[in-house]
Design a protein around this motif. Structure first.
Motif, PDB file in Angstrom:
ATOM      1  N   LEU A 208      54.171  69.898  23.339  1.00 32.03           N
ATOM      2  CA  LEU A 208      53.061  70.026  24.275  1.00 32.03           C
ATOM      3  C   LEU A 208      52.003  70.993  23.745  1.00 32.03           C
ATOM      4  CD1 LEU A 208      55.083  70.180  27.612  1.00 32.03           C
ATOM      5  CD2 LEU A 208      53.763  68.240  26.754  1.00 32.03           C
ATOM      6  N   LYS A 209      52.449  72.106  23.166  1.00 34.00           N
ATOM      7  CA  LYS A 209      51.499  73.095  22.654  1.00 34.00           C
ATOM      8  C   LYS A 209      50.749  72.564  21.437  1.00 34.00           C
ATOM      9  CE  LYS A 209      53.253  77.377  22.610  1.00 34.00           C
ATOM     10  NZ  LYS A 209      54.326  78.408  22.467  1.00 34.00           N
ATOM     11  N   LEU A 210      51.433  71.788  20.625  1.00 31.68           N
ATOM     12  CA  LEU A 210      50.775  71.182  19.464  1.00 31.68           C
ATOM     13  C   LEU A 210      49.697  70.202  19.927  1.00 31.68           C
ATOM     14  CD1 LEU A 210      50.917  71.101  16.332  1.00 31.68           C
ATOM     15  CD2 LEU A 210      52.427  69.121  16.561  1.00 31.68           C
ATOM     16  N   MET A 211      50.005  69.391  20.944  1.00 25.35           N
ATOM     17  CA  MET A 211      49.027  68.431  21.463  1.00 25.35           C
ATOM     18  C   MET A 211      47.828  69.150  22.090  1.00 25.35           C
ATOM     19  SD  MET A 211      51.549  65.620  23.255  1.00 25.35           S
ATOM     20  CE  MET A 211      50.242  64.422  23.579  1.00 25.35           C
ATOM     21  N   ALA A 212      48.085  70.333  22.667  1.00 25.22           N
ATOM     22  CA  ALA A 212      47.014  71.089  23.323  1.00 25.22           C
ATOM     23  C   ALA A 212      46.296  72.031  22.369  1.00 25.22           C
ATOM     24  CB  ALA A 212      47.590  71.881  24.495  1.00 25.22           C
ATOM     25  N   ARG A 213      46.656  71.991  21.102  1.00 27.84           N
ATOM     26  CA  ARG A 213      46.047  72.841  20.069  1.00 27.84           C
ATOM     27  C   ARG A 213      46.225  74.324  20.389  1.00 27.84           C
ATOM     28  NH1 ARG A 213      42.772  68.530  20.952  1.00 27.84           N
ATOM     29  NH2 ARG A 213      42.326  67.160  19.186  1.00 27.84           N
ATOM     30  N   LEU A 214      47.402  74.671  20.878  1.00 28.43           N
ATOM     31  CA  LEU A 214      47.725  76.063  21.161  1.00 28.43           C
ATOM     32  C   LEU A 214      48.531  76.654  20.012  1.00 28.43           C
ATOM     33  CD1 LEU A 214      48.777  75.760  24.921  1.00 28.43           C
ATOM     34  CD2 LEU A 214      46.551  76.410  23.995  1.00 28.43           C
TER      35      LEU A 214
ATOM     36  N   GLN B  62      49.074  80.978  27.657  1.00 27.90           N
ATOM     37  CA  GLN B  62      48.010  80.288  26.934  1.00 27.90           C
ATOM     38  C   GLN B  62      47.475  79.152  27.791  1.00 27.90           C
ATOM     39  OE1 GLN B  62      48.493  79.671  22.522  1.00 27.90           O
ATOM     40  NE2 GLN B  62      50.659  80.046  22.955  1.00 27.90           N
ATOM     41  N   ASP B  63      46.224  78.782  27.553  1.00 29.85           N
ATOM     42  CA  ASP B  63      45.591  77.669  28.248  1.00 29.85           C
ATOM     43  C   ASP B  63      44.982  76.736  27.222  1.00 29.85           C
ATOM     44  OD1 ASP B  63      45.930  78.444  31.088  1.00 29.85           O
ATOM     45  OD2 ASP B  63      44.701  80.149  30.496  1.00 29.85           O
TER      46      ASP B  63
ATOM     47  N   ARG C 273      44.971  69.413  31.619  1.00 27.58           N
ATOM     48  CA  ARG C 273      44.776  70.851  31.474  1.00 27.58           C
ATOM     49  C   ARG C 273      46.142  71.500  31.363  1.00 27.58           C
ATOM     50  NH1 ARG C 273      41.893  71.944  36.082  1.00 27.58           N
ATOM     51  NH2 ARG C 273      43.433  73.292  37.049  1.00 27.58           N
ATOM     52  N   VAL C 274      46.358  72.306  30.329  1.00 28.92           N
ATOM     53  CA  VAL C 274      47.676  72.842  30.000  1.00 28.92           C
ATOM     54  C   VAL C 274      47.701  74.350  30.225  1.00 28.92           C
ATOM     55  CG1 VAL C 274      49.447  73.041  28.215  1.00 28.92           C
ATOM     56  CG2 VAL C 274      47.951  71.036  28.263  1.00 28.92           C
TER      57      VAL C 274
ATOM     58  N   ILE D 274      55.661  75.371  31.464  1.00 31.08           N
ATOM     59  CA  ILE D 274      54.410  74.699  31.097  1.00 31.08           C
ATOM     60  C   ILE D 274      54.014  73.759  32.222  1.00 31.08           C
ATOM     61  CG2 ILE D 274      53.262  73.191  29.436  1.00 31.08           C
ATOM     62  CD1 ILE D 274      55.108  74.221  27.295  1.00 31.08           C
ATOM     63  N   VAL D 275      52.757  73.860  32.650  1.00 28.74           N
ATOM     64  CA  VAL D 275      52.238  72.998  33.710  1.00 28.74           C
ATOM     65  C   VAL D 275      51.028  72.240  33.178  1.00 28.74           C
ATOM     66  CG1 VAL D 275      51.257  72.893  36.013  1.00 28.74           C
ATOM     67  CG2 VAL D 275      53.055  74.557  35.514  1.00 28.74           C
TER      68      VAL D 275
END
Length: 489
Positions: free
Chosen positions: A161-167, A176-177, A192-193, A204-205
């Protein structure tokens, strides 16, 4: 291509029901279970397997024996194979990135997105605990668990999820957002992550924003005809301030977007400042607030008024400075829309006063205040007449004989066996009259202002809810949940 029996695949079959493979899928995908799984579970398994499956009823002892067999058989892969990456505690960013790119994890996350979209969910929650990773969705305002996964894949799912959100996938200690752009079939979604570090891992939401679902009109929101008539008149005024109030999740943003779409034309300049910009509206200048660089609502609003706008929308009035600039803008020829978190319409007046705004400025600038809530709508596919019970009538403080057409949904595939599908708004519109303005300017409290508005024909949230109950659109349980709280009633 058919799946092979790996630890992630085996874990997804085992949770939340004891469904166990009879073979290693080299010849067929035959699965043993104590009873046939429901439709959603069958669909999930077919997705995981990537091939047709056959379910066969077996005894509990046989199933437990096979579970032990497969755990023993697959355990060496945990110690030495790529599934070792599923263990918690990884710190190396390259390993986490590789883990997030594993095909089973990608399929699992994509499947969860598809499940959430099928349910018309507004949010997806990934919640790690000591023993499980629960995946829950908010559907029509209510949380539902859709998956319970082994906690050992929590790191893999979070990294994906974080990789997809570029976090920063290596950062687990700070919130992180981010944002995910995701295409599912013909639908383009913005998600929106938000990540939050917890004792057992990162919570994670994802807030799901459907780009194709931005054309809700005012007529579709469920406003009563008289409320819609007055509201449309107010939003066509050349200047003044219109406030939408209600708690988080009451549809305030949807109402504001529908309002802007209604008045948007080539003859006006419309600018918004939002946090965040949830949907992009054609022909409207939208500003994303960013407190980290000093661009809060007040700063954004101060810059907007120098851009020669006709209509201004401020995501929320949170402090004295924002309220002061918004009211000044309304008094100097602009039409201003914004939101507040209050229980009812009259409470918005008190809230502005508490922020330090002078009562005479409020009475001079305000056009009206609309309070709203969202209640779940009875599923039309499985709705059936259910008379109002004596207990329900007592709780609602009504005569049950005045509600002959109440309905409830018995549950079906269309509504996920809940009896509800979709939501409808309850509305309370306080229109500024000379008498109401006089009460505000004289410093009257919210109760006096509310009573005056009711004398002039305002229907409260509770009254609108009872009308929708009488029409069979919602249920007593929903009205109790949403409206029987203090001033909201």
């Amino acid at each position: 291509m058919p799946a092979t029996l790996t630890l992630p695949v085996f874990s997804q079959l085992l949770e939340p029901e004891n469904i166990v493979p009879a073979h290693d899928f080299s010849d067929s995908a035959r699965l043993l279970c104590e009873s046939f799984p429901d439709m959603n579970t069958r669909a999930r398994i077919r997705f995981v397997m990537q091939e047709p499956v056959v379910f066969q009823i077996a005894g509990a002892q046989d199933i437990q024996r096979l579970i032990k067999h497969w755990r023993a058989t697959l355990s060496p892969t945990i110690e030495s194979g790529p599934d070792d990456l599923l263990m918690d505690g990884l710190e190396d960013e390259d390993d986490l990135r590789d883990l997030a790119s594993e095909a089973p994890i990608i399929r699992l996350v994509n499947h969860l997105f598809a499940r959430a979209l099928d349910l018309s969910a507004s949010d997806i929650h990934f919640e790690p605990s000591e023993d499980h990773l629960d995946v829950r969705c908010r559907v029509d305002g209510i949380m539902h668990r859709i998956e319970r996964l082994p906690v050992r894949i929590s790191t893999a799912v979070a990294s994906r999820l974080k990789l997809m959100a570029r976090l920063d996938i290596g950062e687990k200690r700070l919130p992180q957002d981010g944002r995910i752009d995701y295409k599912l079939g013909h639908k383009q979604l913005d998600m929106r992550v938000s990540t939050l570090p917890g004792v057992h891992g990162e919570s994670i939401v994802l807030r799901i924003l459907d780009r194709g679902d931005t054309t809700v009109g005012l007529q579709q929101l469920g406003m009563p005809d008289n409320v819609l008539h007055h509201y449309q008149r107010l939003i066509k005024q050349p200047h003044g301030m219109m406030l939408i109030t209600g708690p988080t999740g009451s549809g305030k943003t949807t109402t504001l977007y529908a309002t802007l779409e209604k008045i948007n034309n080539h003859s006006q300049k419309i600018i918004t400042v939002e946090d965040p910009v949830e949907y992009q509206l054609s022909g409207i200048t939208q500003i994303q607030a960013n407190a980290a660089i000093g661009l809060n609502f007040a700063a954004g609003l101060r810059s907007i008024v120098r851009q020669d706008p006709d209509v201004i929308m401020v995501g929320e009035i949170r402090d004295h400075e924002t309220a002061e600039i918004a009211i000044e803008s309304a008094l100097t020829g602009h039409l201003v829309f914004s939101t507040l978190h209050t229980n009812d319409a009259a409470g918005a007046i008190t809230r502005l006063q508490d922020m330090g705004v002078e009562s005479y400025l409020i009475s001079s600038s305000l056009l009206g205040v609309q309070a709203q809530r969202l209640v779940r709508r009875v599923c039309e596919n499985c709705a059936q007449p259910v008379p109002l019970s004596e207990d329900e009538a007592r709780v609602l403080d009504v005569d049950r004989h005045l509600f002959p057409n109440t309905r409830k949904g018995k549950g079906c595939e269309n509504c996920g066996e809940t009896g509800y599908r979709g939501r409808i708004g309850l509305y309370e519109l306080l229109v500024m009259s000379d008498a109401v303005r006089h009460e505000i300017a004289s410093g009257a409290d919210a109760n006096v202002i509310r009573d005056q508005a009711i004398k002039e024909g305002m229907k409260t949230l509770r009254q609108d809810g009872l009308e929708k109950l009488a029409d069979g659109l919602t249920t007593p349980e929903e009205l109790v949940r949403v409206t029987l709280s203090g001033a909201a009633s």
